[in-house]
Motif scaffolding. Structure first.
Motif, PDB file in Angstrom:
ATOM      1  N   TYR A 131       0.857  -1.191   0.000  1.00 35.94           N
ATOM      2  CA  TYR A 131       0.000   0.000   0.000  1.00 35.94           C
ATOM      3  C   TYR A 131       0.895   1.245   0.000  1.00 35.94           C
ATOM      4  N   ILE A 136      -1.847   5.476   4.148  1.00 36.76           N
ATOM      5  CA  ILE A 136      -2.278   4.142   4.567  1.00 36.76           C
ATOM      6  C   ILE A 136      -1.193   3.461   5.400  1.00 36.76           C
ATOM      7  N   TYR A 137      -0.007   3.305   4.821  1.00 34.78           N
ATOM      8  CA  TYR A 137       1.005   2.506   5.525  1.00 34.78           C
ATOM      9  C   TYR A 137       1.598   3.234   6.728  1.00 34.78           C
ATOM     10  N   HIS A 164      -6.980   0.467   9.169  1.00 31.64           N
ATOM     11  CA  HIS A 164      -6.418   1.285   8.092  1.00 31.64           C
ATOM     12  C   HIS A 164      -6.645   0.689   6.704  1.00 31.64           C
TER      13      HIS A 164
END
Length: 248
Positions: A131, A136-137, A164
């Motif tokens: 990702y 996100i990460y 997430h």
């Protein structure tokens, strides 16, 4: 015998229902067209040679070097990096790197807080690989860091993945790929990069390819321009404007 994955499999999470959208009237459509037109006009005013590639190249490199089971990594992300990204992520070329020691034995890596930290580092690298959007990460990484002592407990990973929008099975596949060699290779490359940059303290923040600030044993050090989000945001805005030629 088939090799078992490094993380246990789980049932698919039930998809949440999305609310039914409200009716979009002709009035709303007209208003949207006007607003979008004004936005585009403002963006292109006196910018006849707007270049999407130049926009990308103007982004300011921001790199954060951490160890996944380090309280300084948690504080660094929570109090400086995340608030900064929330304000100027569109101006940043972000990278997360890890600190450790490479070994000649099996092309491996030693981590300060043991092999569970190595696995935590790989988990966070896998999230970034699967990702690539930092929103996100990096959010997933921050979720793990809040309970860094629990890394790599299955329950923590599942909860953070769900929170997430990350597929737990994708993380599991990344960890298990090539009998673990794929993830270990990513970690070795990341640790090697940190070593080549002479970075050995978690957490170290590098801005525009220079050390900007470090937190060590709960103390901010080597932060001559300040260690608050507003300080880092100010510097990023300045560097971004300089890269685009917007300085006075």
């Amino acid at each position: 015998m088939e090799k078992a994955p490094l993380l246990p499999q789980t049932d698919d999470d039930a998809m949440s229902r999305r609310p039914t959208p409200k009716r979009f009237s002709r009035f709303h459509a007209a208003a949207f067209a006007i607003i979008f037109g004004l936005f585009w006009l403002a963006r292109t005013w006196d910018c006849e040679h707007y270049d999407e590639g130049a926009e990308t190249s103007a982004k300011v490199p921001l790199e954060v070097h951490i160890m996944s089971k380090c309280p300084d990594a948690r504080d660094c992300l929570q109090y400086l990096v995340i608030p900064t990204m929330a304000n100027v992520s569109d101006k940043i070329d972000f990278r997360l790197s890890f600190i450790g020691k490479t070994t000649e034995e099996d092309d491996g890596v030693q981590c300060k807080h043991g092999q569970t930290e190595c696995l935590g580092n790989i988990l966070e690298l896998c999230a970034a690989s699967e990702y690539p959007d930092p929103k996100i990460y990096l959010g997933f990484t921050m979720c793990l860091e809040r309970d860094y002592k629990m890394i790599p407990k299955k329950a923590l990973i599942e909860d953070c993945a769900l929170e997430h929008g990350i597929d737990f099975d994708k993380l599991n596949d990344c960890l298990s790929k090539d009998d673990g060699a794929y993830g270990m290779g990513m970690l070795r490359d990341s640790v090697t990069r940190s070593a080549e940059l002479n970075v050995n303290t978690s957490c170290t923040i590098r801005l525009d390819n220079k050390t900007r600030c470090t937190i060590n044993d709960g103390e901010w050090v080597d932060c001559p321009d300040g260690h608050k989000p507003d300080d880092l945001i100010r510097d990023i805005n300045r560097l971004y404007d300089e890269a685009k030629g917007w300085t006075d």
